[in-house]
Enzyme design. Structure first.
Site: not given
Ligand code: C5P
Length: 242
Positions: A33, A60, A62, A65, A124, A216
């Protein structure tokens, strides 16, 4: 293959850091992503660099517009060979339909495989109080998520991004033939970081997620390949137990 469900979030500021991860994992995962941080830092060349290392890309960005602008941007990212990209559902059905039409036209004209076009229902990070009090949406959160998912489906989108706790309401509204991409995934022994409501990879797959966005727990792991293997194992066990 089960590993194809994993989308690794490259939430890093530089090309070097991103490519070190892709170099190590290649096609051991389904896609990478690229979000607004990395894309704005590196530009579209980052996509080719990922392809050169056997990775596919979920772009990603998003889009949100007017229909003409989103359609034009959708053409561009289709041309960039993305595997998946997304728009905000609250841009409305005219905007989503314009994105779908432009993406299909461009893919057909160029003989490119059609990317998956995914909608963001409600961020979210927003609470129900913010959704209703600040933004002025009259519906409750669950109803708004379901309504946006339904609108996305009716507009021709392939699926939506949703937290694992929203999967059931979306399946109810849109059926099984609709792609659900789920972030907020944590292996059982991993730190939650700043995620509040987490699910394990196995739980998310059991709940019906088609793709899992994981950052992560993979990118910061001491051994990233081992982290991916453990996640795949958890998903496989969950599928076998279904
Ligand atoms: O490091 P981690 O597993 O928390 O990363 C989750 C990824 O998913 C990040 O890029 C975050 O911006 C994205 N994301 C999220 N929750 C959402 C939408 C996107 O964690 N509702």
């Amino acid at each position: 293959m089960v590993k194809d469900k994993i989308i690794v979030a490259l939430d890093v500021p530089t090309k070097e850091e991103a490519l070190a991860i892709v170099e190590e994992l290649g096609d051991k995962v389904g896609a990478y992503k690229v979000g607004m941080q990395l894309y704005n830092a590196c530009g579209p060349e980052i996509l080719q660099a990922i392809y050169d290392r056997k990775g596919r890309v979920f772009l990603d960005l998003k889009f949100h517009d007017i229909p003409n602008t989103v359609a034009s941007a959708s053409r561009v990212v289709t041309n960039l060979g993305t595997f998946m990209f997304n728009v905000h559902c609250c841009g409305g059905s005219a905007m989503m339909k314009a994105a779908v039409a432009a993406m299909r036209e461009e893919a057909e004209a160029k003989g490119i495989e059609k990317p998956l076009l995914i909608g963001v229902t409600v961020l979210t990070s927003l609470s129900e109080e913010e959704l209703q009090g600040e933004i002025g949406v009259a519906r409750a959160m669950r109803e708004q998520v379901a309504a946006m998912a339904r609108l996305a489906k009716e507009s021709g989108l392939d699926g939506v991004v949703a937290s694992a706790r929203e999967i059931s309401v979306i399946r109810e509204a849109c059926g099984d033939d609709f792609v659900i991409v789920t972030p907020g995934i944590r292996p059982r022994d991993a730190a939650a970081d700043d995620q509040k409501r987490v699910k394990t990879p196995g739980e998310a797959v059991a709940d019906g997620a088609d793709y899992l966005v994981i950052g992560r727990p993979i990118t910061k792991a001491a051994d990233r390949t081992a982290a991916v293997e453990a996640i795949v194992k958890d998903m496989e066990e969950s599928i076998q137990n279904q």
